[in-house]
Design a protein around this motif. Structure first.
Motif, PDB file in Angstrom:
ATOM      1  N   ARG A   1      30.696  23.707  69.109  1.00  0.00           N
ATOM      2  CA  ARG A   1      30.190  22.978  68.108  1.00  0.00           C
ATOM      3  C   ARG A   1      30.649  21.501  68.671  1.00  0.00           C
TER       4      ARG A   1
ATOM      5  N   GLU B   1      29.732  24.831  58.809  1.00  0.00           N
ATOM      6  CA  GLU B   1      31.026  25.230  59.226  1.00  0.00           C
ATOM      7  C   GLU B   1      31.804  26.503  58.502  1.00  0.00           C
TER       8      GLU B   1
ATOM      9  N   THR C   1      29.267  29.015  59.767  1.00  0.00           N
ATOM     10  CA  THR C   1      29.163  29.673  61.326  1.00  0.00           C
ATOM     11  C   THR C   1      30.975  30.953  60.741  1.00  0.00           C
TER      12      THR C   1
ATOM     13  N   ALA D   1      27.223  25.836  66.919  1.00  0.00           N
ATOM     14  CA  ALA D   1      26.274  25.081  65.137  1.00  0.00           C
ATOM     15  C   ALA D   1      25.835  24.106  65.668  1.00  0.00           C
TER      16      ALA D   1
ATOM     17  N   PHE E   1      24.692  16.333  67.383  1.00  0.00           N
ATOM     18  CA  PHE E   1      25.364  17.549  68.574  1.00  0.00           C
ATOM     19  C   PHE E   1      25.722  17.265  69.829  1.00  0.00           C
TER      20      PHE E   1
ATOM     21  N   ASP F   1      36.998  27.739  70.176  1.00  0.00           N
ATOM     22  CA  ASP F   1      36.035  26.910  69.712  1.00  0.00           C
ATOM     23  C   ASP F   1      36.043  26.131  71.169  1.00  0.00           C
TER      24      ASP F   1
END
Length: 267
Positions: A67, A196, A199, A110, A73, A29
Motif C-alpha cells: 500500500r 483500509e 483490505t 491497495a 499509490f 505491510d
C-alpha cells in the motif's frame, strides 16, 4: 546432509518505503512512503524484490499487503533514473517487479489515486487488487517514447485481452477504479474512505484458510496460466492428491463434521 539455509534478511536503509510487521495478525505491510506521488526509484525496485523474498520466508507473516501513504499509490518510476541506469540494471526491472507473483504467500495491493507505470505493473503482479473509487490505472510510457518494461502490457493482456490492452498501452489511456472492476483488473472497488477496512477484511479472510492450500492454489494458478486445459487439469489433480495427505485437510474435514471453525497449522 543438507546445509541449513537461513531466510534472507530484510533490506535496510529503505529507499522510499517502509515495512510494518504485525505478528499478532500474521501480516506484513510494505508501504510506499515518498509522498505526494510515491515515485519508485531504481534502487527501490531492487529493495522491494529483496523485501518480498525475505517476507516470503518469515514465519510471522501469512499475508503481505502493498500500500502507500497519501492520496496516490504511485505516479510511476523516477524518470531520470532510466537514463542513469546501466543496461544490466534495466534488464532486471521486470524480474524485480514480478516479486509479488513469485512470492508463495498471498499478496494484496491497495490502490488509490494515481497508479501509473511501474506502480500499475507491480500491482498487476499481486494476487488481489483492492481499489478505491479514486484509483486511476495507466501505462503512460508511450508519452515518453517507450513501452511498459516491467511486465505491464503482458500481464494486462492476460487479464483483459489484446483489444483493451492496446487501448490502454498505445493510447496511454487511464482506467478508473470502477471500470477496472468491470474489466476484471480489480478484485474489489470501494469508496476511498473504506479502502483500509476492505483490505483488513481480506487479510483476515485469507488468514482463515490453510496456509498450505493457499500456497498450492497460488502456485498452481500461476503455473497453469499459459498451459493447455488438459495439462492444467492434470496438475490440479496432482496438487489435490498432495493436499489430501496434509494435516490441514484432515482438520478441515473434521471441523466440517463437528460444525466448528478449523484450526489450520500449515502442515
Amino acid at each position: 546432509m543438507n546445509a541449513y539455509v537461513s531466510a534472507p534478511p530484510l533490506p535496510t536503509d529503505l529507499d522510499g518505503y517502509r515495512i510494518d510487521i504485525d505478528a499478532a495478525r500474521e501480516r506484513a505491510d510494505i508501504v510506499l512512503a515518498r509522498p505526494p506521488m510515491n515515485t519508485i526509484s531504481m534502487r527501490q525496485r531492487e529493495q522491494l524484490r529483496q523485501t518480498f523474498e525475505a517476507l516470503d520466508e518469515d514465519d510471522r507473516v501469512r499475508v503481505i499487503v502493498l500500500r502507500a501513504e497519501g492520496e496516490h499509490f504511485s505516479s510511476g518510476g523516477f524518470i531520470k533514473g532510466f537514463l542513469e541506469a546501466s543496461p544490466e540494471h534495466v534488464s532486471k526491472l521486470a524480474w524485480n517487479i514480478a516479486a509479488p507473483a513469485r512470492c508463495a504467500k498471498p499478496v494484496i495491493v491497495a490502490n488509490r489515486g494515481y497508479t501509473f507505470g511501474v506502480g500499475f505493473e507491480i500491482s498487476l503482479a499481486c494476487d488481489f487488487r483492492i481499489v478505491s473509487e479514486t484509483c486511476q490505472y495507466a501505462l503512460p510510457e508511450q508519452k515518453l517514447g517507450q513501452i511498459p518494461g516491467s511486465g505491464g502490457s503482458a500481464r494486462l493482456q492476460k487479464i483483459v485481452g489484446i483489444t483493451r490492452t492496446k487501448d490502454i498501452v498505445m493510447r496511454s489511456k487511464r482506467i478508473a477504479g470502477r471500470q477496472a472492476l468491470d474489466w476484471g483488473i480489480a478484485t474489489e472497488c470501494v469508496p476511498d474512505a473504506e479502502l483500509e477496512a476492505a483490505t483488513d477484511r481480506l487479510v483476515d479472510e485469507l488468514r482463515s484458510f490453510s496456509p498450505m492450500a493457499q500456497r498450492t492454489a497460488k502456485k498452481l494458478l500461476n503455473d497453469t496460466e499459459d498451459s493447455t486445459l488438459s495439462i492444467a487439469i492434470e496438475l490440479e489433480g496432482h496438487c489435490y492428491s498432495r493436499l489430501r495427505q496434509s494435516d490441514d485437510f484432515k482438520e478441515g474435514v473434521l471441523a466440517f463434521h463437528e460444525k466448528r471453525a478449523p484450526n489450520f497449522k500449515g502442515s
